[in-house]
Enzyme design. Sequence first.
Site, PDB file in Angstrom:
ATOM      1  N   ASP A 235       0.784  -1.276  -0.131  1.00  0.00           N
ATOM      2  CA  ASP A 235      -0.095  -0.125   0.068  1.00  0.00           C
ATOM      3  C   ASP A 235       0.941   1.111   0.093  1.00  0.00           C
ATOM      4  O   ASP A 235       2.099   1.131   0.279  1.00  0.00           O
ATOM      5  CB  ASP A 235      -0.757   0.150   1.263  1.00  0.00           C
ATOM      6  CG  ASP A 235       0.033   0.541   2.488  1.00  0.00           C
ATOM      7  OD1 ASP A 235      -0.233   1.696   2.869  1.00  0.00           O
ATOM      8  OD2 ASP A 235       0.489  -0.325   3.117  1.00  0.00           O
ATOM      9  N   CYS A 273      -2.622   2.820 -21.776  1.00  0.00           N
ATOM     10  CA  CYS A 273      -3.544   2.767 -20.573  1.00  0.00           C
ATOM     11  C   CYS A 273      -4.896   2.809 -20.987  1.00  0.00           C
ATOM     12  O   CYS A 273      -5.293   3.340 -21.676  1.00  0.00           O
ATOM     13  CB  CYS A 273      -3.281   3.865 -19.481  1.00  0.00           C
ATOM     14  SG  CYS A 273      -3.919   3.777 -18.203  1.00  0.00           S
ATOM     15  N   CYS A 275      -7.280   3.283 -18.552  1.00  0.00           N
ATOM     16  CA  CYS A 275      -8.226   4.033 -17.629  1.00  0.00           C
ATOM     17  C   CYS A 275      -9.175   4.829 -18.557  1.00  0.00           C
ATOM     18  O   CYS A 275      -8.965   5.343 -19.320  1.00  0.00           O
ATOM     19  CB  CYS A 275      -7.393   4.717 -16.687  1.00  0.00           C
ATOM     20  SG  CYS A 275      -6.731   6.236 -16.939  1.00  0.00           S
ATOM     21  N   HIS A 311      -6.099   7.678 -13.187  1.00  0.00           N
ATOM     22  CA  HIS A 311      -4.800   7.143 -13.821  1.00  0.00           C
ATOM     23  C   HIS A 311      -3.964   6.526 -13.064  1.00  0.00           C
ATOM     24  O   HIS A 311      -3.719   5.206 -13.520  1.00  0.00           O
ATOM     25  CB  HIS A 311      -4.370   8.002 -14.731  1.00  0.00           C
ATOM     26  CG  HIS A 311      -3.039   7.779 -15.343  1.00  0.00           C
ATOM     27  ND1 HIS A 311      -3.189   7.029 -16.486  1.00  0.00           N
ATOM     28  CD2 HIS A 311      -1.852   7.944 -15.203  1.00  0.00           C
ATOM     29  CE1 HIS A 311      -1.629   6.529 -16.785  1.00  0.00           C
ATOM     30  NE2 HIS A 311      -1.045   7.234 -15.884  1.00  0.00           N
TER      31      HIS A 311
END
Length: 376
Positions: A235, A273, A275, A311
């Site tokens: 994380d 990408c 996204c 993103h």
Amino acid sequence: MPVATQASLKGLTASQLARTGCNLCLNNTYHLGLKPGQEVLDKIGGAHKLQGWKGNILTDSGGFQMVSLLQLAQVTEEGVRFLSPHDGTPMLLTPEHSMSLQNSIGSDIIMQLDDVIAATSPDHARMKEAMERSVRWLDRCIAAHKKPESQNLFCIIQGGLDLEMRKECCEEMVKRDTPGIAIGGLSGGEDKESYCKVVTACTSLLPLHKPRYVMGVGYPEDLLVSVALGADMFDCVWPTRTARFGNAITPTGTLNLRHSRFARDYRPVDSSCRCPCCLPNTEQGGLGVTRAYIYHVANKETVGAHLLTMHNVHFLLSLMGKVREAIVEDRYPDFLREWLGIYFGVDEGGIEKWPGWIVQALRGVGVDLIADSMRK
């Protein structure tokens, strides 16, 4: 895991976070215990309902605040006494209270309360005290945990940069047989070589069938190397925090889209990408955002931070998906060479610019970047 400390990932709604591919996010016990407080959490039915999140939640126990809020904290064997950063109200966080709060939060993975000090601390006696206390506090957490059938308790290995101390802690924590195991106290300013030595020392002693969670790690290169060293979960606030400063994570490095060179760059943030930010608006769910638009709004409108948060979170989740795929297909060393080669690039002579710490760490697990590069 994206970090939604106070049951909110800055800049995204729960549904927007889900669209990034996220199934597990992090909330913080200390902050949710202060606000909205345990009474509200009990009444509403936990943090999932509070934030409208249908995925899984991991809660940090509050131990990290011993470092981040050090001036407001006093540690004793009983627990940690904090002064609220909101109004100065005193709060005693004990292992028992941390478990009670996390039971009320209803998180799917809960962390033990541990005694945390910076890994770079030169105080060996205090480091040993923190390590041994973390073991004792785990016993108290196990005894106080009321919902083991629905909430998985992870222990946290401490010991700073002292490998013998880490090994001793590993041996004690493994005896407690918790569902998962975290490696804590890192990502606090230690050099990369020392970080890798600690991760390697710990993972070599941990059960293969249980998840190994290195706390506070989020740079792409750190994730890839840590996986090679035997870690599974991570994380970090960095992907979302750096988005608020106009930075986009891409396969070739981080782009500062506040720079004027992007003012007339009409390409997507990252053409590879998928996204919503990077997808063309001709595709379902695509927003067709350009680098030029991010440059335009990054310094004056919050939408720039929102788009880059979307993103960056998607990028790292997608990267970890590719990591899992490469491992399953037994081609992770090749994936490492290819991905890191693109990320760091080559110098004027066409030689890959591998950071020395990465070369050394991967060589220790049988991946020799330099020798493989010379054979090309």
